[in-house]
Design an enzyme around this catalytic site. Structure first.
Site, PDB file in Angstrom:
ATOM      1  N   CYS A   1       0.818  -1.207   0.000  1.00  0.00           N
ATOM      2  CA  CYS A   1       0.000   0.000   0.000  1.00  0.00           C
ATOM      3  C   CYS A   1       0.859   1.266   0.000  1.00  0.00           C
ATOM      4  CB  CYS A   1      -0.990  -0.036   1.170  1.00  0.00           C
ATOM      5  SG  CYS A   1      -2.374   1.110   0.981  1.00  0.00           S
TER       6      CYS A   1
ATOM      7  N   GLU B   1      -1.603  -8.747   4.136  1.00  0.00           N
ATOM      8  CA  GLU B   1      -1.315  -9.060   5.539  1.00  0.00           C
ATOM      9  C   GLU B   1      -2.580  -9.352   6.338  1.00  0.00           C
ATOM     10  OE1 GLU B   1      -2.677  -4.925   5.945  1.00  0.00           O
ATOM     11  OE2 GLU B   1      -1.499  -5.990   4.437  1.00  0.00           O
TER      12      GLU B   1
ATOM     13  N   HIS C   1      -3.969  -5.340   0.623  1.00  0.00           N
ATOM     14  CA  HIS C   1      -3.441  -5.667   1.950  1.00  0.00           C
ATOM     15  C   HIS C   1      -3.415  -7.176   2.167  1.00  0.00           C
ATOM     16  CE1 HIS C   1      -3.136  -1.630   3.802  1.00  0.00           C
ATOM     17  NE2 HIS C   1      -4.011  -1.340   2.854  1.00  0.00           N
TER      18      HIS C   1
END
Length: 261
Positions: free
Chosen positions: A124, A234, A232
């Site tokens: 990001c 994660e 994202h």
């Protein structure tokens, strides 16, 4: 077998160390340096690496000494935007927070890491930093660009809804990312108001959203692992096979770098 056991079973006695640059946050009149839990855990549990959390508030003089200690660099997302003056634009979003200390740390950090051949993974804001460091620029209001969708999350939604899959991305056909992910199209989340406008020197796209927004980049002329993604991975990474593949690939690149020291 858990992802943690998978990561640990593939590591040597010395786990690779990965630099994570922290960001500024104000709390009740005090300045903090922070790193979000969700970014740390997949690096540890899936990539099998040890994080070195690095403050950005002390300037960039010690970057080379930090890099002496690590086997990779991991640039995360954040709630702040990059200072537009660093890519030659006026600030069109003055209501949004900035973190100039992180900007002035991460941009030279990127150059130093690339010179050393360190694996580099960016998410990001981190992907945007990678592009800006190499001379590219940013759409500050991506949602106002004709033909582009609104890639922002709804701040009123629960976090789980904000991070739910929002749209597809299409990998460049035949690219190493498509091979890594096991398919050329996957569904990803979307929580960004800004996006790449002009690619930096040596930066090439690896994936796009349906509206053409660049969702993944790499540096094909660099020998080491380089990957920037706009979504994202994660978030709840252990339950997402594509996220697992990405973090494992980064961890393996860091282990290979460590073994060559």
């Amino acid at each position: 077998m858990s992802n943690n056991k998978i990561a640990n079973s593939s590591t040597s006695a010395r786990k690779p160390v990965v630099l994570m640059s922290m960001g500024a946050q104000e709390r009740k009149g005090h300045a903090y340096q922070v790193m979000t839990h969700k970014y740390i855990m997949p690096l540890v549990e899936i990539a099998g690496c040890i994080p070195l959390l690095t403050p950005t508030c002390c300037g960039s003089d010690d970057i080379e000494q930090y890099l002496d200690m690590v086997d990779g660099v991991y640039l995360t997302g954040a709630g702040s935007n990059i200072d537009p003056s660093l890519y030659g634009q006026d600030n069109l979003t003055p209501e949004k927070p900035q973190d100039r200390d992180r900007d002035l740390f991460d941009l030279p950090l990127i150059h130093a890491a690339l010179r050393r051949g360190l694996p580099l993974f960016a998410i990001c804001r981190g992907m945007q930093e990678l592009n800006v460091a190499l001379g590219g620029d940013i759409h500050q209001k991506l949602y106002s660009v004709p033909g582009c969708n609104d890639h922002r999350e709804n701040p009123e939604d629960p976090v789980a809804v904000q991070y739910a899959a929002s749209h597809a991305i299409h990998c460049v056909p035949g690219s190493w990312l498509a091979e890594l992910l096991g398919e050329e199209e996957i569904a990803v989340n979307s929580l960004h108001g800004q996006g790449i406008r002009t690619l930096g020197r040596g930066v090439a796209p690896l994936a796009h959203a349906p509206d053409g927004v660049i969702e993944a980049i790499h540096l094909p002329e660099q020998a080491q692992f380089t990957l920037g993604v706009q979504w994202h991975p994660e978030w709840q990474a252990a339950s997402n096979p594509q996220s697992v593949a990405i973090f494992q690939a980064f961890g393996q690149a860091c282990r290979q770098f460590s073994a060559q020291r």
